[in-house]
Design a protein around this motif. Structure first.
Motif, short mmCIF file in Angstrom:
data_model
loop_
_atom_site.label_atom_id
_atom_site.label_comp_id
_atom_site.label_asym_id
_atom_site.label_seq_id
_atom_site.Cartn_x
_atom_site.Cartn_y
_atom_site.Cartn_z
N THR A 127 0.78 -1.37 0.07
CA THR A 127 -0.05 -0.01 -0.08
C THR A 127 0.92 1.11 0.10
O THR A 127 0.17 2.60 -0.42
CB THR A 127 -1.04 0.22 1.21
N ASP A 128 2.09 1.18 0.51
CA ASP A 128 3.26 2.34 0.41
C ASP A 128 3.71 2.61 -0.71
O ASP A 128 4.12 3.72 -1.43
CB ASP A 128 4.10 2.14 1.67
N GLU A 138 -6.91 8.26 -9.79
CA GLU A 138 -5.94 7.24 -9.92
C GLU A 138 -5.29 7.38 -11.22
O GLU A 138 -4.20 7.12 -11.82
CB GLU A 138 -6.07 6.11 -9.31
N LYS A 426 4.99 14.96 -3.87
CA LYS A 426 4.73 13.91 -2.82
C LYS A 426 3.89 12.91 -3.57
O LYS A 426 2.95 13.20 -4.35
CB LYS A 426 3.76 14.61 -1.80
N ALA A 428 1.59 9.98 -4.62
CA ALA A 428 0.25 9.48 -4.00
C ALA A 428 0.05 7.80 -4.43
O ALA A 428 0.08 7.70 -5.61
CB ALA A 428 -0.86 10.30 -4.42
N LYS A 429 0.02 7.09 -3.60
CA LYS A 429 -0.30 5.88 -3.88
C LYS A 429 -1.44 5.13 -3.50
O LYS A 429 -2.48 5.80 -3.00
CB LYS A 429 0.95 4.99 -3.02
N LYS A 431 -3.03 3.52 -1.25
CA LYS A 431 -3.51 3.76 0.17
C LYS A 431 -4.07 5.28 0.15
O LYS A 431 -4.96 5.74 1.09
CB LYS A 431 -2.67 3.76 1.34
N ASP A 432 -3.71 6.09 -0.55
CA ASP A 432 -4.03 7.55 -0.46
C ASP A 432 -5.29 7.96 -1.35
O ASP A 432 -5.72 9.21 -1.34
CB ASP A 432 -2.94 8.52 -1.08
N TYR A 435 -9.52 5.97 0.70
CA TYR A 435 -9.79 6.46 2.08
C TYR A 435 -10.64 5.08 2.93
O TYR A 435 -11.58 5.53 3.47
CB TYR A 435 -10.97 7.75 1.97
#
Length: 457
Positions: A127-128, A138, A426, A428-429, A431-432, A435
């Motif tokens: 998830t990271d 996405e 930054k 965004a993967k 998990k971002d 929610y």
């Protein structure tokens, strides 16, 4: 009925199921018969099957985001937010709005169509470091990311960095993963011509899946045809393989291979929305257990459908449930609306039954496989059927024109391979975007509703 006594119908989710239900309710119910409310973070219906083509730049994001407000007859009230819990006994839905405020929405009838989220496993780093392919954001983000890898590889003087930026891994051999790998491979194959310093042979796409075959629902012959098309285009396919761990610059496969990459796209299935777990009701593999009429047993006025409900598949029998596809969700939306109307008018409800129209898979360009009404097709004829099906399935004429025009323009003029700005400093993967940590537990829902009720007394 006046506005005080007319029943309140709350529809949760604006996917294929929820939107089709709302449309049928609006057409069949007079304004005085019921008050209709829709809970959704976005005031559009996402045409999910074409999401890979947004990621590859063939279509614009606006093309497959079908506005819920275009109809002049639209009278449904939209609450911009997401349902994070439902108290079935008190008949209250807890909603977190776009501003972060938590509000309670009482109802008399509720239609639960919150859809699904990406299924993940307890894989170190997944998830990271992985991207998903479930939302419009996405898809747009992945397009920017892939193009940025070409830009960065072109500017790099480090052979190891260049190699890792030009390798891409897609996990999931279903429709979403196969189409994603196929469409994005075409993007990089066409874009590399604009990068004279890059060796095209360094660009490698990997499509892996733990299953023994790609898209087993297509059957052995068509699945093999799709696999041959992808391999002919240079996509390396590994079956019976998954991810052991993921890092920022490499991915380890379960067969021991270590692939240097900055791009891991995870499309290995879906699970029901976490909202279902807040209900405290019976489930079947995470999906809400409902009757053939799509009612929740033991609760008055609760309907559930789509990806989050285990709707019995009466055509197959033997306890089978309908798969989470757009075709089923759309038809179930109509049937739930009819059953809800029948309930309001004290008429008998009817079970959901269907006739399978077949399957279509767009592999980009002239490549496609399709099985309309049992007829197996591949190549250009299948592509014509596939794109014709998508145009026919889109809800508005504006969307059909936009998509058709984009296909024509891309075929004639190609792509400009520009980044649109979604690729920020930054990362965004996975998990971002979805929610999944925003939902309440059943106890939290009950405590919240009881607290709010006592505060009003």
């Amino acid at each position: 009925m006046n506005t005080v006594t007319r029943p309140r119908i709350l529809v949760v989710g604006a996917g294929f199921a929820g939107v089709e239900c709302v449309r049928r309710l609006e057409r069949r119910l007079s304004p005085g018969e019921a008050h209709i409310t829709l809970v959704t973070p976005f005031s559009y219906q996402l045409y999910l099957p074409l999401l890979p083509q947004v990621a590859s730049g063939v279509l614009t994001p606006q093309s497959i985001a079908l506005s819920l407000r275009r109809s002049t007859k639209y009278r449904t009230r939209i609450i911009p937010g997401g349902a994070i819990g439902v108290d079935l006994r008190s008949k209250v839905c807890v909603i977190r709005t776009l501003t972060g405020r938590v509000v309670d929405e009482p109802y008399d009838y509720i239609v639960l169509a919150p859809g699904s989220v990406t299924r993940t496993f307890d894989i170190p780093g997944l998830t990271d470091h992985a991207f998903g392919m479930k939302t419009l954001a996405e898809a747009a983000y992945i397009r920017d990311h892939v193009i940025s890898q070409l830009d960065l590889a072109d500017a790099s003087v480090d052979p190891a960095e260049r190699a890792s930026r030009l390798q891409f891994v897609v996990v999931g051999g279903g429709y979403a993963g196969t189409e994603t790998a196929a469409c994005l491979q075409r993007l990089t194959h066409a874009a590399v011509r604009r990068y004279p310093r890059l060796d095209p042979s360094l660009i490698k796409w990997h499509l892996i899946d733990i299953a023994p075959r790609l898209m087993p629902e297509l059957g052995e012959r068509l699945g093999r045809s799709a696999q041959e098309d992808l391999r002919r285009r240079g996509i390396e396919i590994s079956l019976g393989v998954s991810i052991a761990k993921a890092g920022p610059e490499e991915v380890t496969f379960t067969d021991g291979r270590v692939v240097p990459t900055r791009t891991l796209i995870w499309t290995a299935g879906v699970v029901a929305s976490p909202l279902i777990a807040t209900l405290g009701a019976d489930t079947v593999k995470g999906r809400l257990a409902v009757t053939a009429e799509m009612c929740l047993p033991g609760y008055d006025g609760v309907f559930a459908l789509g990806d989050s409900a285990a709707v019995p598949d009466l055509a197959k029998g033997d306890g089978a449930v309908c798969p989470p596809t757009a075709q089923h969700a759309t038809r179930q939306g109509r049937r739930v609306a009819e059953n809800l109307i029948a309930t309001l008018r004290n008429q008998p409800m009817r079970p959901y039954q269907h006739k399978d129209l077949g399957l279509v898979v767009d592999l980009g360009g002239k490549d496609a496989v399709a099985r309309p009404l049992g007829l197996e097709m591949h190549g250009l004829p299948a592509q014509a059927v596939t794109r014709g099906y998508h145009l026919g399935a889109m809800r508005t004429n504006v969307a059909k024109v936009r998509v058709g025009t984009s296909w024509l323009l891309n075929a004639v003029a190609g792509d400009d391979f520009v980044r649109t700005g979604f690729q920020a400093r930054k990362p965004a993967k996975l998990k971002d975007f979805e929610y999944t940590d925003a939902y309440m537990t059943p106890d939290q829902v009950r405590e919240h509703v009881a607290r709010e009720h006592s505060g009003r007394l």
